[in-house]
Every structure is written in C-alpha cells, then in structure tokens.
Scaffold this motif. Structure first.
Motif, short mmCIF file in Angstrom:
data_model
loop_
_atom_site.label_atom_id
_atom_site.label_comp_id
_atom_site.label_asym_id
_atom_site.label_seq_id
_atom_site.Cartn_x
_atom_site.Cartn_y
_atom_site.Cartn_z
N LEU A 192 -12.81 -0.81 -41.93
CA LEU A 192 -12.95 -1.09 -43.36
C LEU A 192 -11.63 -1.55 -43.98
CD1 LEU A 192 -15.11 2.03 -44.28
CD2 LEU A 192 -15.92 -0.31 -43.94
N HIS A 193 -10.52 -1.05 -43.42
CA HIS A 193 -9.19 -1.41 -43.90
C HIS A 193 -8.31 -1.74 -42.70
CE1 HIS A 193 -10.44 0.10 -47.84
NE2 HIS A 193 -10.87 1.19 -47.23
N PRO A 194 -8.58 -2.87 -42.03
CA PRO A 194 -7.88 -3.16 -40.77
C PRO A 194 -6.39 -3.38 -40.91
CG PRO A 194 -9.19 -5.04 -41.52
CD PRO A 194 -9.57 -3.88 -42.40
N GLN A 195 -5.91 -3.64 -42.11
CA GLN A 195 -4.47 -3.86 -42.30
C GLN A 195 -3.69 -2.55 -42.31
OE1 GLN A 195 -6.79 -4.13 -44.59
NE2 GLN A 195 -6.14 -2.92 -46.35
N ILE A 232 -9.45 1.39 -31.00
CA ILE A 232 -10.81 1.84 -31.32
C ILE A 232 -10.98 1.73 -32.83
CG2 ILE A 232 -12.39 3.80 -31.30
CD1 ILE A 232 -11.06 4.77 -28.77
N TRP A 233 -11.97 0.94 -33.25
CA TRP A 233 -12.21 0.71 -34.67
C TRP A 233 -13.28 1.67 -35.17
CZ3 TRP A 233 -9.01 -2.55 -37.21
CH2 TRP A 233 -8.24 -3.42 -36.44
N LYS A 234 -12.90 2.47 -36.19
CA LYS A 234 -13.76 3.53 -36.70
C LYS A 234 -13.97 3.36 -38.21
CE LYS A 234 -14.02 6.27 -32.95
NZ LYS A 234 -15.26 6.83 -32.37
N ASP A 235 -14.82 4.22 -38.76
CA ASP A 235 -15.03 4.22 -40.22
C ASP A 235 -14.15 5.25 -40.91
OD1 ASP A 235 -16.29 6.45 -39.23
OD2 ASP A 235 -18.20 6.13 -40.27
N ILE A 241 -5.28 -7.37 -24.79
CA ILE A 241 -5.64 -6.18 -25.55
C ILE A 241 -7.13 -5.91 -25.42
CG2 ILE A 241 -3.76 -6.41 -27.23
CD1 ILE A 241 -5.74 -7.73 -29.15
N VAL A 242 -7.49 -4.64 -25.59
CA VAL A 242 -8.90 -4.23 -25.58
C VAL A 242 -9.24 -3.67 -26.95
CG1 VAL A 242 -10.61 -2.71 -24.54
CG2 VAL A 242 -8.84 -3.74 -23.10
N TYR A 243 -10.36 -4.14 -27.51
CA TYR A 243 -10.89 -3.63 -28.77
C TYR A 243 -12.23 -2.96 -28.48
CZ TYR A 243 -7.68 -6.06 -32.02
OH TYR A 243 -6.60 -6.48 -32.74
N LYS A 244 -12.47 -1.85 -29.15
CA LYS A 244 -13.78 -1.21 -29.07
C LYS A 244 -14.34 -1.03 -30.47
CE LYS A 244 -16.68 2.45 -29.12
NZ LYS A 244 -16.91 3.54 -30.11
N PHE A 245 -15.56 -1.52 -30.68
CA PHE A 245 -16.24 -1.39 -31.95
C PHE A 245 -17.45 -0.46 -31.78
CE2 PHE A 245 -14.01 -5.43 -32.41
CZ PHE A 245 -13.45 -5.29 -33.68
N GLY A 246 -17.51 0.61 -32.58
CA GLY A 246 -18.59 1.57 -32.49
C GLY A 246 -19.82 1.14 -33.27
N GLY A 247 -20.82 2.02 -33.26
CA GLY A 247 -22.10 1.69 -33.89
C GLY A 247 -22.00 1.36 -35.35
N ALA A 248 -21.13 2.05 -36.10
CA ALA A 248 -20.97 1.77 -37.53
C ALA A 248 -20.35 0.41 -37.76
CB ALA A 248 -20.12 2.86 -38.19
N SER A 249 -19.63 -0.11 -36.76
CA SER A 249 -18.99 -1.42 -36.87
C SER A 249 -19.98 -2.57 -36.75
CB SER A 249 -17.92 -1.58 -35.79
OG SER A 249 -17.01 -0.52 -35.78
N VAL A 250 -21.19 -2.28 -36.26
CA VAL A 250 -22.21 -3.31 -36.05
C VAL A 250 -23.56 -2.87 -36.61
CG1 VAL A 250 -21.16 -4.47 -34.06
CG2 VAL A 250 -22.50 -2.40 -33.69
#
Length: 425
Positions: free
Chosen positions: A282-285, A221-224, A2-11
């Motif tokens: 913020l709510h990964p589940q 893609i992990w977002k806010d 799998i590929v995960y992408k974390f944006g600027g707000a994630s870090v």
C-alpha cells in the motif's frame, strides 16, 4: 537479481493487480526479477471449503461457481476484450478443477487436498502473467512444479533441495536474462508428477527457495502491513515496527507463530546471507523492515497469539511416573500424525503439550495411544508468546485471563489460556 513475493491481499481485486504493475515499474530495468504470487484474496479458504464439501458428499457446485465468478469478475475488469487468451487459460484451469472435484473419493484426504487447493496459485499467476504482458511488462510464466520438487508428504511437502537447486540454478538464469518470471508460491511437484503443497501460508517459503537457489540479491515480501511488527495489528491495538531484525530473532518469532513470516522462510536466506525485506504494497516507498545478519540491542517485546489450540495431557494408566520410554512413544505418535508441538511441559506423572487443533489428526493420535495412556484435553484455547518480555508486558497480557499452563525462559514467556477478546496492547 531480486525475488518479489506478493500475497493474497496483493492480488485480491483489479486495483491490486494494477498496484503490482506500479510497484514493478518502479524497479530498475537492469535488475532481473522473479515474482512469486499467492492465490487471490481468500481463494485458498474457498477451495478448502469446496473440497471438504465434495469429500463429505455434500453439494459443492454453488461454492465452485462462487470461486469461478470471483476470478472472472476481476479478469473482466482487467481484460475487457473477451477474446483475450487469459479467458481460455482460466477456463482450462476451472475445467480441470471441476474434474478433480467430481473424482473426489472419501479417503486419502491429504493427497486429494493438494491437487485441488493448489489450483488457486495457478489461477492468480496466470492472471498476473497476462496482465503484465498487456501492460508492456513482458514476462515468462513458469509452472513451479517443474523445478520445485518435494516428496509425497501431502499438505507439507519436504523439499528435495539437491534436485530443486540444480533445476532452478540451471534453467532459470537464461530466462531471467530475457525478462521477469512469474511463478506460484505454496506448491511443488513430486517425481511422479503429482502436486504437493508446502503448508498453509507456504508462499513465503517458496520465494525463499527460489532466492536461495538463485543466490538472489534480496527477497522482498509485500504485505498489507508497514513491515515486521511486534504484534498483529488486527488483534492488538498498539504495535511497533522493527526497522531491522536479526535472522535468528526472526526465525524464533516465526516458530512461535508470528503471522507475517512463514516459519521455514528465514533459514535458507540466512544460510546465504540474503536480506529479507518486509514491505507494504500500500505504501511501497516506505522502508519496511529488513531481516538480515545484524546485531542489535534488546528490541521491543513481541506479542504472538496462536488461536484454536488443544492442550493434551498424557497420564500412564498404571499411575506410574512418566519415563523416557513414555515420552518416546508420545513424540513418535505426534510425529506420525504430524501434530507440531507448540508448547510442552513434563511433570512426574503427566506430560502436557499444546498443538494446533486438527480434529482428524487428534482423533487418530488418541486412538494410537489409547492403550498406553489416559489422555485429557481442553479446547479451543489460546497460546500467547511474549519474546523479549519485561514485567509490564507480562502484567498487561496476563491480566484477567484464566491461565492453564505457563512457561518461561530468560527471553520468552508462554502461556495457554481460555479464549478472550481482550488484547490490551
């Protein structure tokens, strides 16, 4: 894998890095993972500012110090031991950035831009690499410029897909079998070893490139935000989350400017039927949205706003009709100066187009076509797009606005108007 992408707000801060560790710890251990990371917080904006200051011969050392202090403050919170190797890694990157700024010349803006702005992703990926190592999640750090090749189209590098796929598919599987890979979004490298960028917000596209070349099981893609919404919640009061959406619909929404997805992201995934998940860090589940090869009935209207637009109108100087030859000249000039057409409309004696405002490129375009056309323009403007519109959505969004140009098809309505802060939805 799998590929995960974390944006600027994630870090953006130390707590955000700890949250990534929590998300990754919840993934099944037998799944191979490649993690693409953006620059931390608003670092890209800050790097753009420090570069422009250096380019214009202004004092930039204060801005440079702010960028450095921001990163070191987060690192000190994550790594109390000052002898940790992450400090040496960051020192090397900032020393390199300082040299690049000292060498800036008042020409060749786009090439120099790429060399400096790309440092943000190198910094964030190094911090994440060392932090996860420290948290008993060992990983490889990969310089994506070694495997993701582009041409020398600075600030919007065109991917050499054949070379890139060959490198990624041959070099990375063995590394992934050992442990996860941490790499950068947004940047690539040329055959000559120079750094390029893929366009603003291009980290999503980077993640899609890796997913495509590795034939990944999925890209997340992990977002806010809780998923793909029908409008930007920062601009519109009421939004709806799509549970699922088809590739084609997502491609069109991204083309018109939907902020959650980079316009080039979906196409390579669609070619290999790789699902794209948009989820909240913020709510990964929570389920988020899945973009994949599905069929659905008419979905809720989506509202897309592109700000800071310029509306250009081209008129022939001899008052003649706009012919195919005239249109060819205009299109070639727009392509030459890399001004993307967001909306266009033709009449007997004029051609109008709406583009993102980029003053240097607009001035070059006007100079290029000055002998052949009289060019009128309005700015700054807003461009609204309503996908899957109905009459109530049209009425609410257009109410009270001064519309300069509008266009509609069976499913899409677009209009250009004066800026306003009123967003009724």
């Amino acid at each position: 894998m799998i590929v995960y992408k974390f944006g600027g707000a994630s870090v953006k801060d130390a707590a955000a890095f700890r949250n990534i560790r929590h998300i990754l710890a919840s993934v099944a251990l037998n799944e191979e993972k490649l993690i693409v990371v953006s620059a931390m917080g608003k670092t890209t904006n800050a790097l753009e500012l420090v570069f422009k200051q250096a380019y214009q011969g202004q004092e930039y050392r204060h801005t440079f110090a702010e960028i450095q202090d921001y990163h070191l403050q987060i690192v000190r919170e994550l790594f109390p031991a000052l002898q940790h190797p992450v400090y040496a890694a960051l020192h090397q990157q900032f020393a390199h950035l300082r040299v690049l700024l000292e060498q800036v010349q008042p020409h060749d803006f786009d090439r120099q831009y790429d060399q400096i702005i790309s440092v943000g992703e190198l910094l964030s990926s190094l911090v994440l690499h060392h932090f996860l190592d420290q948290q008993d999640l060992p990983n490889h750090w990969l310089d994506c410029r070694d495997v993701l090749r582009t041409d020398e189209t600075w600030r919007e590098g065109r991917v050499d897909w054949t070379w890139t796929e060959q490198q990624i598919s041959h070099r990375l599987p063995a590394l992934l079998a050992e442990k996860p890979i941490i790499t950068q979004g947004f940047i690539g490298g040329t055959a000559q070893g120079a750094t390029t960028t893929l366009g603003r917000e291009g980290s999503d596209f980077s993640a899609a490139i890796f997913a495509y070349c590795l034939q990944a099981q999925s890209l997340t893609i992990w977002k806010d935000v809780p998923g793909l919404l029908n409008a930007d919640p920062k601009l519109f009061r009421e939004t709806v989350r799509y549970e699922e959406i088809a590739y084609q619909e997502a491609i069109e929404m991204a083309y018109y400017g939907a902020s959650v997805i980079h316009p080039k992201t979906v196409q390579p995934l669609a070619k290999r039927c790789i699902p794209l998940y948009v989820k909240s860090f913020l709510h990964p589940q929570e389920p988020g949205t899945v973009i994949w090869n599905c069929q659905h009935d008419r979905i809720a209207p989506s509202f897309i706003l592109k700000q800071n637009q310029s509306l250009l109108s081209f008129h022939t100087k001899d008052f003649g009709f706009i012919s195919e030859q005239h249109l060819s000249s205009i299109f070639q000039a727009l392509s030459r100066h890399r001004l993307k057409i967001n909306l266009m409309q033709n009449s007997a004696i004029s051609f109008s187009t709406c583009v993102d405002t980029d003053e240097p490129r607009l001035e070059a375009l006007k100079a290029d076509l000055a002998e052949e056309f009289q060019i009128l323009y309005n700015q700054p403007l807003h461009l609204f797009t309503i996908k899957n519109y109905d009459q109530p959505s049209l009425d609410k969004l257009t109410h009270g606005k001064e519309i300069l140009l509008e266009q509609r098809s069976r499913q899409t309505f677009q209009f250009v108007c004066r800026p306003t802060q009123e967003f009724p939805h």
